[in-house]
Design an enzyme around this catalytic site. Structure first.
Site, PDB file in Angstrom:
ATOM      1  CE1 TYR A 134      12.828  32.001   4.613  1.00  0.00           C
ATOM      2  CE2 TYR A 134      12.171  29.699   4.446  1.00  0.00           C
ATOM      3  CZ  TYR A 134      12.365  30.944   3.856  1.00  0.00           C
ATOM      4  OH  TYR A 134      12.107  31.107   2.531  1.00  0.00           O
TER       5      TYR A 134
ATOM      6  NE  ARG B 150      -2.531  -7.816   8.159  1.00  0.00           N
ATOM      7  CZ  ARG B 150      -3.099  -8.212   9.309  1.00  0.00           C
ATOM      8  NH1 ARG B 150      -3.727  -9.386   9.389  1.00  0.00           N
ATOM      9  NH2 ARG B 150      -3.036  -7.445  10.377  1.00  0.00           N
TER      10      ARG B 150
ATOM     11  CB  CYS C 291      13.485  26.027   3.367  1.00  0.00           C
ATOM     12  SG  CYS C 291      14.631  26.876   4.475  1.00  0.00           S
ATOM     13  CG  MET C 292       8.300  24.312  -0.298  1.00  0.00           C
ATOM     14  SD  MET C 292       7.189  25.447  -1.132  1.00  0.00           S
ATOM     15  CE  MET C 292       6.229  26.077   0.221  1.00  0.00           C
ATOM     16  CG  ASP C 293      11.688  25.173  -2.717  1.00  0.00           C
ATOM     17  OD1 ASP C 293      10.723  24.424  -2.927  1.00  0.00           O
ATOM     18  OD2 ASP C 293      11.611  26.417  -2.657  1.00  0.00           O
TER      19      ASP C 293
ATOM     20  CE  LYS D 240      -0.052  -0.130   5.036  1.00  0.00           C
ATOM     21  NZ  LYS D 240      -0.810  -0.539   6.230  1.00  0.00           N
TER      22      LYS D 240
ATOM     23  CG  HIS E 117      -3.692  -4.271  12.066  1.00  0.00           C
ATOM     24  ND1 HIS E 117      -2.502  -4.865  11.692  1.00  0.00           N
ATOM     25  CD2 HIS E 117      -3.492  -2.933  11.907  1.00  0.00           C
ATOM     26  CE1 HIS E 117      -1.639  -3.928  11.336  1.00  0.00           C
ATOM     27  NE2 HIS E 117      -2.208  -2.751  11.459  1.00  0.00           N
TER      28      HIS E 117
ATOM     29  NE  ARG F 230      -6.164   1.111  11.731  1.00  0.00           N
ATOM     30  CZ  ARG F 230      -4.944   0.882  11.260  1.00  0.00           C
ATOM     31  NH1 ARG F 230      -3.946   1.682  11.593  1.00  0.00           N
ATOM     32  NH2 ARG F 230      -4.707  -0.131  10.461  1.00  0.00           N
TER      33      ARG F 230
END
Ligand SMILES: *Cc1c(COP(=O)(O)O)cnc(C)c1O
Length: 388
Positions: free
Chosen positions: A274, A226, A321-323, A40, A170, A138
């Protein structure tokens, strides 16, 4: 890595084959147990179809997925074997999966009725596994609802709409082998199996254990285990597995690497990234790594994780940071364009996904599953020395 590549994920399918084979041997040491490899979430970030192929080559009897879409992608890729799917919502169209012989999971009588209706619509017998909630709270039928669910399933079998192929549950705490919930869940599962059998169900497989349960709790192996995380070479229960399995030899299949975009000296007192959450205490050199949380590099790794550059572990300085993010090269003369390993198998000294998880206060599952974003992913086969 190609000289122009910014960053990439490299997945070694030979490692997945090796791990699946090692797990099969380990869990079947006393008595043969079927192996389901869980693929998955895009094979925990490793590529669902490529991981599935590697698992089958190593003898996986079953593949496990969460969603119907995932099951259908496996069929579209040509996998003809047993596939179990376990997470649907009311109103989903079960017909294609029934026609494709996917084993579906029912938690409720209404879910079961929907599957039976789909089977009648396509003129096939649906393969259904019933899930009981033994304490995770669950998915799965409550112990209270279980007798009615198994009775309904038996009636559907007698009508010729479904065949019940499995009964399963599970664990909540399988990565803590001493936790008392494990014993309680196993006992509840055995009781639930008796209820189902008394109702006339004769499933092919009964199963309870994920990777940690399969490795750490032999009594929970039943007919099938599993295994997800361990198939990708990561330890599902850090601090516990190595005691019991010193020679298991799982090999992490994923390597994440990039090339330094820039290297530059900074003076003592320079604030980095930052918020200036890190300030250089002395003059040093910084390396700019051109990936960030937009590529799935966790921001929680700020000032915490390490990357491997030029034969050493280099601390992440300041915020991710983002990048991009910054590592401290400590005055060593690495150069722009040099390779940075975020994580890999660990055999060369580089950090592992588990090291990143520990640095971020999470589990390695999340590290490998979320990494990606704009990074290219490539599969290699170290046994064949070829691109897979
Ligand atoms: C994801 C999942 C697994 C695999 O768990 P691992 O800990 O990765 O081995 C097994 N069973 C179910 C129901 C799951 O959702």
């Amino acid at each position: 890595m190609s000289p122009a590549a910014r960053a990439e994920i490299v997945v070694d399918v030979a490692a997945i084959r090796h791990n699946v084979a090692a797990l099969r041997r380990a869990v079947s040491a006393e008595r043969p147990v079927q192996m389901m490899t869980v693929v998955k979430a895009d094979g925990y970030g490793h590529g669902m179809v490529e991981s599935a192929r590697a698992a089958r080559a190593a003898g996986a009897d079953w593949l496990g997925v969460a969603t119907l879409d995932e099951a259908m992608v496996l069929r579209a890729a040509g996998d003809p074997g047993r596939v179990l799917c376990w997470l649907t919502v009311p109103g989903e169209d079960y017909r294609p999966a029934v026609e494709a012989d996917v084993d579906l999971t029912a938690y409720t009588e209404t879910g079961l009725a929907e599957i039976a209706a789909a089977a009648r619509a396509v003129g096939r017998v649906a393969r259904v596994q019933l899930k009981v909630d033994t304490g995770l709270s669950r998915g799965g039928a409550t112990l209270e609802d279980w007798p009615a669910l198994v009775a309904a399933a038996r009636r559907c079998e007698q009508h010729g709409d479904v065949v019940v192929t499995g009964l399963w549950s599970h664990f909540a705490c399988s990565d803590e082998p001493g936790h008392r919930a494990n014993e309680a869940q196993e006992r509840a599962f055995r009781d639930a199996l008796q209820v189902a059998e008394a109702a006339g169900l004769r499933p092919e497989v009964r199963h309870l254990a994920n990777s940690a349960g399969a490795l750490l709790r032999p009594s929970a192996r039943f007919d099938l285990v599993r295994c997800g995380l361990a198939s990708y070479g990561l330890d599902p229960a850090p601090g516990h597995t190595a005691h019991l399995w010193p020679d298991l030899g799982l090999v992490p299949a994923m390597t994440v690497r990039a090339r330094l975009a820039l290297v530059k000296p900074v003076a003592a007192g320079a604030g980095v990234s930052y918020g200036h959450t890190w300030t250089a205490p002395t003059a040093t050199t910084l390396g700019l790594v051109p990936v960030g949380y937009g590529d799935g590099v966790p921001r929680h790794a700020s000032n915490a994780a390490e990357a491997w550059v030029d034969g050493k572990r280099r601390p992440v300085r300041g915020r991710i940071c983002m990048d991009q993010f910054v590592v401290d090269l400590g005055g060593d003369d690495a150069r722009a364009g040099d390779e940075v390993l975020l994580f890999g198998p660990g055999t060369g000294g580089e950090p592992t996904a588990q090291d990143w998880a520990a640095a971020c206060g999470t589990i390695s599952y999340e590290i490998v599953t979320r990494i990606g974003g704009r990074m290219a992913r490539r599969h290699v086969d170290r046994d064949q020395r070829i691109e897979a």
